[in-house]
Design an enzyme around this catalytic site. Sequence first.
Site, mmCIF file in Angstrom:
data_model
loop_
_atom_site.group_PDB
_atom_site.id
_atom_site.type_symbol
_atom_site.label_atom_id
_atom_site.label_comp_id
_atom_site.label_asym_id
_atom_site.label_seq_id
_atom_site.Cartn_x
_atom_site.Cartn_y
_atom_site.Cartn_z
ATOM 1 N N GLY A 518 55.966 62.273 3.863
ATOM 2 C CA GLY A 518 55.278 63.486 4.281
ATOM 3 C C GLY A 518 53.781 63.292 4.342
ATOM 4 N N GLY A 523 46.674 64.852 1.604
ATOM 5 C CA GLY A 523 46.999 63.444 1.591
ATOM 6 C C GLY A 523 48.486 63.192 1.778
ATOM 7 N N VAL A 525 52.473 61.725 1.066
ATOM 8 C CA VAL A 525 53.451 61.754 -0.022
ATOM 9 C C VAL A 525 54.425 60.596 0.196
ATOM 10 C CG1 VAL A 525 55.198 63.103 -1.228
ATOM 11 C CG2 VAL A 525 53.238 64.266 -0.181
ATOM 12 N N LYS A 539 52.391 62.171 -4.691
ATOM 13 C CA LYS A 539 51.398 62.819 -3.828
ATOM 14 C C LYS A 539 50.061 62.111 -4.061
ATOM 15 C CE LYS A 539 49.080 67.288 -3.241
ATOM 16 N NZ LYS A 539 49.052 68.681 -3.735
ATOM 17 N N ASP A 636 48.968 79.477 -0.996
ATOM 18 C CA ASP A 636 49.226 78.622 0.171
ATOM 19 C C ASP A 636 50.728 78.453 0.379
ATOM 20 O OD1 ASP A 636 48.545 77.176 2.397
ATOM 21 O OD2 ASP A 636 48.266 75.293 1.333
#
Length: 829
Positions: A518, A523, A525, A539, A636
């Site tokens: 991802g 940043g 993953v 992450k 978020d």
Amino acid sequence: MDFSLLFSVSVFCIFTFLASYTSIATDILTPNQNLTDGQTLVSSNQIFALGFVSPGNSGKRYLAIWYHKLPLTVVWVANKDNPINDSSGSLTISSNGSLFLYNSSMAVVWNTSDTVKGHSPILQLLGTGNLVVRKQAETDEGNEYIWKSFDHMSDTMLPGMKLGWNLKTHTSNYMRSWKSSEDLSDGEFTFSLDPPETPQLILRRGSTKEYRWGPFDGDRFSGGNRLRNNTLFKPIFVSTSDEIYYTYETLDSSTLVRSIVTPFGSIQYLAWRNNSRDWSMAVEINRLYCDRYGMCQNYGNCYADDPNCRCLKGFVPRSPGDWRVYDWSAGCKRRYDLNCSNGDGFVKYEGLKLPDNPVLWANYSIEECRAGCLQKCDCVAYTRINPLGNGSRCVVWFGELIDLRDFPNGGEELYIRMARAELDSIADNKRRRRIRLVVAITMLTPFVLLLLVILGWYIRRSKRRREEDTIKMPIANDRNGLPHYRDESQEEDLELPIFTLANIFAATDQFALGNKIGQGGFGPVYKGDLPNGVKIAVKRLSQNSGQGLREFKNEVILIAKLQHRNLVKLLGCCIQGEEKMLVYEYMPNKSLDSFLFDQMKRKLLPWKTRFNIVLGIARGLLYLHQDSRLRIIHRDLKTSNILLDSEMKPKISDFGIARIFGGEQTEEKTRRVIGTYGYMSPEYAMSGHFSVKSDVFSFGVIVLEIISGRKNWGFYDPDHDYNLIGHTWKLWNEERSLELADGMLNGSFSANEVIRCIQVALLCVQQKTEERPMMSTVVFMLSNENVELPQPKEPGFVSESSATKINSSWSCRDSNTDNEITCTTVEGR
């Protein structure tokens, strides 16, 4: 592809009929009759039917009982290990009461051996779903039957069935799963009540214990609270000289409830919903991490929060290095070895699920129980409970204790044997605490008290300032090279594994491109594998990431304190040079958006899975807003921050910009607005005001995206310029809401359930914050189909142009994900 994508947690099997069925207009079969394939017996209350069925496309024919007027749901199977390959099956009852099932060659494929001579027996399907053989003169269910299907359970337990032991015949009745939805032969899992002396509910896979609840303590099975707290059924435990068993009864006779053991080992209580015409899962008793048998091994105590496993006081990990990386397979050992001839004693522990392998002793008092256990050197624990429901007894344990669990409310007392050195250490600690208390009381004067108050205020203020500036680096390395980390700024000691950069490099194959799973705004993953086989997701914050030390530290502290089945679990972190990384549990199905907005993978999201995802997200948010120790605003929330585990259960992730609210605080304003277009609430995007209602707005957007399979940001319709919110509002006002449903669903959904979800979503995205519901109300509205919902008012951000009218002092940057922009105010120093 993971099997759980194809088999929902609350699945029920739909069977196809290969012949037209005709009832023989009765619930009785006599010795001069045959029940052939295509005919049915129907109970007098019209609830159950007996006949022949085929699961799926298998072509195999089974003699089975099912719900007569519902989509075919089988509750009992006769010839589960010997199906008939055509429609030639025929059931008869002999003059002595035996049942015989024949195939086309008149070979017996199933039979019963119970007989009664000199009477005219009949076969009858009762209104409870019990198929019985009785004497023709008997009419009421209180009579003693010659044979009962209730004594030969399949994968289903109906109200009135007995899970347990007949002490007269020394036989037990237990549930066994099917192999699959198309193969009804014996599967791997059995659910039973044993042993009869100290009854426990045990789910086994083959001969291996997978889950355990018990022993029974006179009120409930130790560790089995979910069997009590529900509004659908009442669990019942019965112990007499003839039988010991567990059963249940429905609290409302008009509600259909059944319990099943699925082919994958899940024990579920399902209730029929007339409105949606399907089964909903009311209770799943083995759904939590600590439910699984022996997760923390010997003398390890399993907790609902993090870390899950901790050694009992007086015990230490056998392999401390493994425990720091969440590998608890070695269990715990005593700090001091027992010495039977040197004054061993007992320490009282409270709030526990009692361990496995209890042994019932005589009707001793608690003092007699202690003395008897102390005399036997291999007796390691005792307590006094009511295991048979007829009076308290002494129960003891020999050998090491396993399958313990923390139950602060409603757990049991357990007295564990300890060495003299441990008892002396406990006594010394108590003595020192008393001395310190006496000295403190003696010395404290009003002046000293005032000084302490001022000093405490200063220390707390200093800690807060330090928390804003730094995270402590690891203070020591263990023998495996994994540093030990303690963030002393927390209100309580919080231990979290720190992984070295070398550990992360090895786990991710030096951040190999093939392990990248991802890319977020902060940043990439990566997937990784630890040496102990645990899969992780790393992450890695980009050097130019907008998430600085503040957000990184925020995420570490927040997630380490949060534990809920719908929140992702943090396993550790890495801070080395410019590198800052978070190590999470690995989610094999990645994020919700990877399914929802992919033309092929979206087919793997049937409506039931989507609804369960909606409900899971809602419960996770409710925990954040209300049920956790902290009141947390995510800020978020979006589909890319919803991760899916192997069973497609959702877990909320990415708490880098979350905020903690204290006390009765309900709203805050920030000049540092960070979020994602399409999910941000109007008051947050336009003026920086955020509250729990900001998350509620984001949740409403996610629900609309789950229903439609389309993004709110970037939505296009040739007939108007609205975004997904505006499009939904238009359809709602035109009473065409079902047109929002994803075409990939092919109409395979409950219309009422979809409309209810749309209405809840529109309530969540209303323009005014005070009109949006709290998450507790949202969960209630989603879980209760009979509740009348209020009509939604005009939503906020009905078009993308309205969402982009942002304060000109803000700067925006691409978050490296499609159609997502993260905005931040430009802050002056």
